[in-house]
Design an enzyme around this catalytic site. Structure first.
Site, PDB file in Angstrom:
ATOM      1  CG  ASP A  11      -1.767   1.234   1.336  1.00  0.00           C
ATOM      2  OD1 ASP A  11      -2.494   1.504   0.356  1.00  0.00           O
ATOM      3  OD2 ASP A  11      -1.719   1.965   2.341  1.00  0.00           O
ATOM      4  CB  SER A  12       0.213   4.776  -0.732  1.00  0.00           C
ATOM      5  OG  SER A  12      -0.985   4.846   0.006  1.00  0.00           O
ATOM      6  CB  CYS A  74      -2.663   1.269  -2.616  1.00  0.00           C
ATOM      7  SG  CYS A  74      -2.796   3.015  -3.010  1.00  0.00           S
ATOM      8  CD  GLU A 153      -2.626   8.576   7.100  1.00  0.00           C
ATOM      9  OE1 GLU A 153      -1.702   9.297   7.521  1.00  0.00           O
ATOM     10  OE2 GLU A 153      -2.534   7.861   6.092  1.00  0.00           O
ATOM     11  CB  CYS A 187     -10.179   5.436  -0.373  1.00  0.00           C
ATOM     12  SG  CYS A 187      -8.694   6.098   0.433  1.00  0.00           S
ATOM     13  CG  HIS A 189      -6.869   6.220   4.625  1.00  0.00           C
ATOM     14  ND1 HIS A 189      -6.065   5.596   3.693  1.00  0.00           N
ATOM     15  CD2 HIS A 189      -6.031   6.848   5.491  1.00  0.00           C
ATOM     16  CE1 HIS A 189      -4.792   5.861   3.983  1.00  0.00           C
ATOM     17  NE2 HIS A 189      -4.746   6.610   5.061  1.00  0.00           N
TER      18      HIS A 189
HETATM   19  N1  DGL Z   1      -4.031   4.033  -0.077  1.00  0.00           N
HETATM   20  C1  DGL Z   1      -4.619   5.098  -0.845  1.00  0.00           C
HETATM   21  C2  DGL Z   1      -5.816   4.552  -1.627  1.00  0.00           C
HETATM   22  O1  DGL Z   1      -6.453   3.602  -1.242  1.00  0.00           O
HETATM   23  C3  DGL Z   1      -5.025   6.267   0.036  1.00  0.00           C
HETATM   24  C4  DGL Z   1      -3.853   7.068   0.560  1.00  0.00           C
HETATM   25  C5  DGL Z   1      -3.018   7.700  -0.526  1.00  0.00           C
HETATM   26  O2  DGL Z   1      -3.456   8.665  -1.172  1.00  0.00           O
HETATM   27  O3  DGL Z   1      -1.918   7.201  -0.746  1.00  0.00           O
HETATM   28  O4  DGL Z   1      -6.135   5.096  -2.659  1.00  0.00           O
END
Ligand code: DGL
Length: 272
Positions: A11-12, A74, A153, A187, A189
Site C-alpha cells: 500500500d502507499s 491501495c 489518519e 479507498c 482509509h
Molecule cells: N491508499 C490510498 C488509496 O487507497 C489512500 C492514501 C493515498 O493517497 O496514498 O487510494
C-alpha cells in the site's frame, strides 16, 4: 508454487492495513509480508506515471522476499498500475478494484453506484471500466473525497469536523441524477469512516443507500486465487505478518487503528 511462501501486500502507507485485516481474518494460516510506502505517501494526489513507478518498486521488493502472490491493497495503485504489474509479475497480482466493483453490484437492485476515493482513483476511471465490464446497465459516478484520508489518519472519524467534511462531499453526490443507491468506499482509509458515511448518506440522499466496503471481497478473491493456483497454505491458523515501511513515522501508533490490533516489529527499508 510454494504454498508455504508468504503473501505480499503493498500500500502507499498505512491504509492497506484495513485490507490486511480482512486477509488475516479470511486466511488465518497464511503468512504475510506487508509493505507500506510511507516515505512516498500519498499516492492519491500523484500522476499515473509516478504511481506506476512506485508500484513497480513495491512489487520488486516483495518479489525479492519470495512471495507467492501480491495483493495491491491501495486503490490508487490498483487503479493506475494493476495491468502493468500483472504483465510483468511471475506470481499472481490481485488488486482491489474488480472485487470492489463486483461487491457493489452484487446486491439485487443496484442501479447507480457512487464511487468515492482519492483524486487519482477517480481520475483513472478504473471503477467505471470494471463496473461496466461486469454490469453495463449499472451507472457509475466517481466522486473524489481527498480529505477523508487525513481525517482517518488523525483518528477524526466522528464529531463536528468529519461530519461537515462528509456533508461537503456527499451533498453533490446526493443531488446527482440518476439517484445513487450504492456508495462504494474505494479507498483504504474510508472503512474507518464507515458509520459516519453511511449515516450521512442515508440522511441526505433521496432514497436509502447501501454503503459497501470491499476489503472482505478482496480477501475472498485472494482465497479463490490461492485455491485455483494450488498455493493455499495447509495451516488453519498461526500465520505471521512481517511489516516493512519506507519511513517509520507513527506507523505502529496509527496502524493499530487500521488493523484493529497492535503492530510490532516494523522494519524500515529503502526501495526506491
Ligand atoms: N491508499 C490510498 C488509496 O487507497 C489512500 C492514501 C493515498 O493517497 O496514498 O487510494
Amino acid at each position: 508454487m510454494d504454498s508455504v511462501a508468504p503473501i505480499g501486500v503493498f500500500d502507499s502507507g498505512i491504509g492497506g492495513l484495513t485490507v490486511l485485516r480482512a486477509l488475516m481474518a479470511c486466511l488465518p494460516g497464511e503468512d504475510f509480508i506487508y509493505l507500506g510506502d510511507t516515505a512516498r505517501v500519498p499516492y492519491g494526489t500523484k500522476s499515473a506515471n509516478t504511481v506506476i513507478r512506485y508500484s513497480l518498486n513495491n512489487l520488486d521488493f516483495l518479489q525479492r522476499k519470495g512471495v507467492k502472490m501480491v495483493v495491491v491493497a491501495c486503490n490508487t495503485a490498483s487503479a493506475y498500475a494493476l495491468p502493468t504489474l500483472q504483465e510483468i509479475s511471475p506470481v499472481p497480482v490481485v488488486g482491489v478494484v474488480e472485487p470492489g466493483a463486483r461487491e457493489a453490484i452484487r446486491r439485487r437492485g443496484t442501479k447507480t453506484v457512487g464511487v468515492i476515493g482519492t483524486r487519482g482513483t477517480i481520475k483513472s476511471r478504473a471503477y467505471e471500466r470494471a463496473m461496466h465490464a461486469l454490469a453495463p446497465e449499472v451507472v457509475t459516478m466517481g466522486w473524489p473525497c481527498p480529505l477523508f484520508v487525513p481525517l482517518a489518519e488523525e483518528g477524526m472519524v466522528e464529531g463536528e469536523i468529519p461530519r461537515a467534511v462528509t456533508l461537503h462531499y456527499l451533498q453533490g453526490l446526493a443531488r446527482a441524477e440518476p439517484r445513487v443507491d450504492t456508495l462504494l468506499l474505494a479507498c483504504t482509509h474510508y472503512p474507518l469512516l464507515y458509520d459516519l458515511l453511511d449515516h450521512v448518506a442515508n440522511s441526505i440522499f433521496a432514497a436509502p443507500v447501501t454503503t459497501v466496503d470491499s476489503a472482505s471481497a478482496v480477501a475472498n478473491e485472494v482465497s479463490l486465487t490461492l485455491e485455483e493456483t494450488h498455493a493455499a497454505c495447509e495451516r488453519s491458523d498461526g500465520g505471521r505478518v512481517d511489516y516493512f515501511v519506507t519511513d517509520l513515522t507513527r506507523f505502529e501508533e496509527i496502524g493499530e487503528r487500521f488493523l484493529g490490533q497492535p503492530i510490532s516489529g516494523v522494519t524500515q527499508v529503502d526501495i526506491g
